[in-house]
Design a protein around this motif. Structure first.
Motif, short mmCIF file in Angstrom:
data_model
loop_
_atom_site.label_atom_id
_atom_site.label_comp_id
_atom_site.label_asym_id
_atom_site.label_seq_id
_atom_site.Cartn_x
_atom_site.Cartn_y
_atom_site.Cartn_z
N SER A 112 0.84 -1.24 -0.08
CA SER A 112 0.02 -0.09 0.17
C SER A 112 0.98 1.10 0.11
CB SER A 112 -0.86 0.14 1.31
OG SER A 112 -1.91 -0.88 1.10
N GLY A 113 0.42 2.26 -0.75
CA GLY A 113 0.98 3.57 -0.82
C GLY A 113 0.15 4.41 0.22
N VAL A 114 0.58 5.59 0.52
CA VAL A 114 0.13 6.48 1.41
C VAL A 114 -0.96 7.40 0.75
CG1 VAL A 114 0.43 8.46 3.15
CG2 VAL A 114 2.05 6.37 2.78
N PRO A 115 -2.14 7.67 1.03
CA PRO A 115 -3.21 8.41 0.40
C PRO A 115 -2.74 9.96 0.76
CG PRO A 115 -4.19 7.37 2.32
CD PRO A 115 -3.14 6.49 2.21
N SER A 116 -3.37 10.87 -0.31
CA SER A 116 -2.93 12.19 -0.35
C SER A 116 -3.21 12.75 1.04
CB SER A 116 -3.38 12.90 -1.37
OG SER A 116 -4.80 12.86 -1.39
N GLU A 117 -4.25 12.54 1.74
CA GLU A 117 -4.65 13.31 2.76
C GLU A 117 -3.80 12.76 4.10
OE1 GLU A 117 -7.35 9.58 2.56
OE2 GLU A 117 -6.45 11.16 1.35
N LEU A 118 -2.69 11.75 3.89
CA LEU A 118 -1.92 11.38 4.90
C LEU A 118 -0.24 11.60 4.54
CD1 LEU A 118 -3.45 8.07 6.39
CD2 LEU A 118 -3.66 10.43 7.15
N HIS A 119 -0.11 12.31 3.36
CA HIS A 119 1.36 12.45 2.95
C HIS A 119 2.49 13.09 3.98
CE1 HIS A 119 0.47 12.23 -1.81
NE2 HIS A 119 0.28 11.13 -0.99
N GLU A 120 1.49 13.91 5.01
CA GLU A 120 2.54 14.53 5.90
C GLU A 120 3.18 13.48 6.59
OE1 GLU A 120 4.66 16.95 8.23
OE2 GLU A 120 3.60 17.47 6.58
N LEU A 121 2.39 12.40 6.79
CA LEU A 121 3.32 10.97 7.46
C LEU A 121 4.60 10.84 6.62
CD1 LEU A 121 0.29 8.75 8.35
CD2 LEU A 121 1.25 10.36 9.69
N LEU A 122 4.53 10.77 5.59
CA LEU A 122 5.64 10.46 4.81
C LEU A 122 6.74 11.52 4.88
CD1 LEU A 122 4.68 8.97 1.33
CD2 LEU A 122 6.17 7.79 3.04
N HIS A 123 6.16 12.75 4.79
CA HIS A 123 7.10 14.00 4.83
C HIS A 123 7.97 14.06 5.93
CE1 HIS A 123 6.23 15.92 0.99
NE2 HIS A 123 4.96 15.88 1.41
N SER A 124 7.33 13.66 7.21
CA SER A 124 7.86 13.77 8.63
C SER A 124 8.78 12.73 8.77
CB SER A 124 6.56 13.99 9.54
OG SER A 124 5.78 12.80 9.60
N ALA A 125 8.41 11.42 8.22
CA ALA A 125 9.32 10.26 8.25
C ALA A 125 10.77 10.63 7.58
CB ALA A 125 8.74 9.11 7.60
N PHE A 126 10.53 11.05 6.21
CA PHE A 126 11.53 11.50 5.61
C PHE A 126 12.76 12.49 6.48
CE2 PHE A 126 9.50 10.81 1.07
CZ PHE A 126 9.49 9.77 1.45
N LYS A 127 11.98 13.59 7.04
CA LYS A 127 12.63 14.57 7.84
C LYS A 127 13.36 13.82 8.92
CE LYS A 127 9.73 18.45 6.73
NZ LYS A 127 8.60 19.27 7.37
N SER A 128 12.77 12.98 9.57
CA SER A 128 13.31 12.18 10.74
C SER A 128 14.60 11.37 10.48
CB SER A 128 12.08 11.48 11.43
OG SER A 128 12.68 10.38 12.35
N MET A 129 14.43 10.73 9.27
CA MET A 129 15.44 9.95 8.77
C MET A 129 16.69 10.93 8.33
SD MET A 129 15.22 6.94 9.29
CE MET A 129 13.99 5.41 9.22
N GLU A 130 16.37 11.92 7.80
CA GLU A 130 17.36 12.78 7.41
C GLU A 130 18.20 13.38 8.70
OE1 GLU A 130 15.05 15.34 4.77
OE2 GLU A 130 15.48 14.24 2.90
N LYS A 131 17.44 13.85 9.83
CA LYS A 131 17.94 14.15 10.90
C LYS A 131 18.98 13.15 11.38
CE LYS A 131 14.77 17.34 12.85
NZ LYS A 131 13.56 17.62 13.77
N LYS A 132 18.79 11.84 11.03
CA LYS A 132 19.56 10.96 11.76
C LYS A 132 20.65 10.71 10.55
CE LYS A 132 16.18 7.80 13.76
NZ LYS A 132 14.93 8.50 14.05
N GLY A 133 20.83 11.23 9.48
CA GLY A 133 22.07 11.21 8.82
C GLY A 133 21.78 10.38 7.59
N PHE A 134 20.64 10.02 7.33
CA PHE A 134 20.33 9.20 5.96
C PHE A 134 19.97 10.23 4.98
CE2 PHE A 134 19.50 6.15 9.56
CZ PHE A 134 20.48 5.08 9.12
N ASN A 135 20.31 9.70 3.72
CA ASN A 135 19.73 10.33 2.37
C ASN A 135 18.24 9.37 2.20
OD1 ASN A 135 22.03 12.15 2.22
ND2 ASN A 135 23.04 10.40 1.72
N ILE A 136 17.42 10.17 1.25
CA ILE A 136 16.25 9.67 0.76
C ILE A 136 16.16 9.61 -0.61
CG2 ILE A 136 13.66 9.63 1.16
CD1 ILE A 136 14.85 8.66 3.84
N ILE A 137 15.72 8.50 -1.19
CA ILE A 137 15.31 8.58 -2.76
C ILE A 137 14.06 7.73 -2.57
CG2 ILE A 137 15.85 7.53 -4.84
CD1 ILE A 137 18.66 7.85 -4.36
N SER A 138 12.98 8.69 -2.85
CA SER A 138 11.60 8.05 -3.03
C SER A 138 11.06 7.69 -4.37
CB SER A 138 10.49 9.22 -2.48
OG SER A 138 9.34 8.62 -2.35
#
Length: 337
Positions: free
Chosen positions: A20-46
């Motif tokens: 399953s993907g993430v429906p548009s109304e919950l896209h903020e969950l993905l954005h915040s997860a990406f930010k969290s991972m980037e704070k940990k020092g990871f790069n993201i390719i979606s």
């Protein structure tokens, strides 16, 4: 021999949605997860699939598989973490390129565990059953969930020890958000069918029984092939969790696994906590565990930290493990050999 990927600092995470993907109304969950991972020092390719969801899937089976295959072959991507599980990952299996699978971690649970188990059984590459991406979007993780990074950073030949959690989350409380996502309120207590301390060892295999049972009888679920070619002579310790099954459906699934030979040379079976396990008449999940223990003559450990009632230990399909359970507490030592 089992192949173990390795997670290093600054690596790049590929995010794709083979279920399953993430429906548009919950896209903020993905954005915040990406930010969290980037704070940990990871790069993201979606990829594209995490951002779409229709008819119980992120995209067509072919598109989902192609995106996963491309990330697996992309040298700029070091590990793959789907946003979460879903329902219909099994549609993608015939399009997954197992022959050219690269030695990189795939982390997730729920429907993703179907892909994890299939990868390990067919390639001998260890896969990581643990947190999904959206559940590490908090400011920090609880001690149990947060171990995922340390476990994936264990080098071949080394070992890592994890302990049962102090508390677990009984239910989601969306009106009471916490910095670590989960509301951990209930005391964790590992149980077993044995009156004595349980101590077992063997190669770990497992996942969400709702989905992995559908590998039985397919080219992707040949446990005998895996045992013969990758872990000759070793025993198995299964870790399973039930998302939605009643006790009778759980029982049918376990009998099917037994008849298919999945429990041959099995030293123990562990079951995660579950909000399902709905009794049928007066047939309870404790009855299921007791019957299975008696039939297989092995201990059953249950209410462990695994699955849809968080937090969860990070279990590696293919890793050698020493599991202990005593007086409500448990530990899992995984050895990457």
């Amino acid at each position: 021999m089992i192949q173990y990927p390795f997670l290093d600092k600054g690596m790049t995470i590929g995010v794709t949605a083979p279920s399953s993907g993430v429906p548009s109304e919950l896209h903020e969950l993905l954005h915040s997860a990406f930010k969290s991972m980037e704070k940990k020092g990871f790069n993201i390719i979606s990829g594209e699939t995490p951002w779409t969801q229709d008819k119980a899937k992120s995209a067509s089976a072919k598109k989902r598989a192609d995106e996963f295959n491309n990330m697996m072959l992309n040298e700029d991507i070091d590990l793959i973490i789907p946003p979460w599980g879903g329902e219909l990952l099994i549609e993608t299996l015939e399009y997954i390129d197992f022959k050219n699978m690269q030695n990189k971690w795939v982390l997730g649970y729920s429907d993703i565990s179907l892909l994890l188990l299939a990868i390990t059984l067919n390639t001998g590459i260890a896969t990581a059953h643990g947190t999904n991406l959206v559940d590490v979007r908090g400011e920090y993780s609880d001690d149990t969930t947060g171990m995922w990074q340390s476990v994936l950073s264990t080098e071949k030949g080394e070992s890592i020890l994890q302990y049962s959690s102090e508390k677990y989350q009984k239910e989601w409380q969306f009106d009471k958000p916490t910095p670590h996502i989960y509301n951990l309120t209930e005391p964790t207590y590992w149980k077993s069918t044995s009156d004595d301390k349980v101590k077992v060892q063997g190669r770990l295999l497992g996942g969400c029984i709702d989905t992995i049972r559908h590998l039985i009888g397919t080219p992707y679920g040949n446990v005998q092939y895996f045992k013969k070619n990758y872990i000759p002579g070793d025993s198995i310790v299964w870790f399973l969790e039930n998302c939605e099954l009643s006790t009778t459906d759980l029982r049918r699934s376990l009998i099917q696994m037994k008849l298919a030979g999945w429990f041959e040379n099995c030293k123990a079976i562990m079951f995660g906590r579950s909000s399902a396990n709905t009794p049928v008449s007066n047939y309870t999940v404790e009855d299921v565990y007791k019957e299975l223990s008696d039939e297989l003559q092995i201990p059953i450990i249950y209410d462990i930290d695994c699955g849809h009632v968080p937090p969860q230990i990070t279990f590696m399909n293919g890793a050698f493990a020493e599991v202990e359970a005593d007086n409500g507490k448990g530990s899992v030592l995984q050895i990457f050999n």
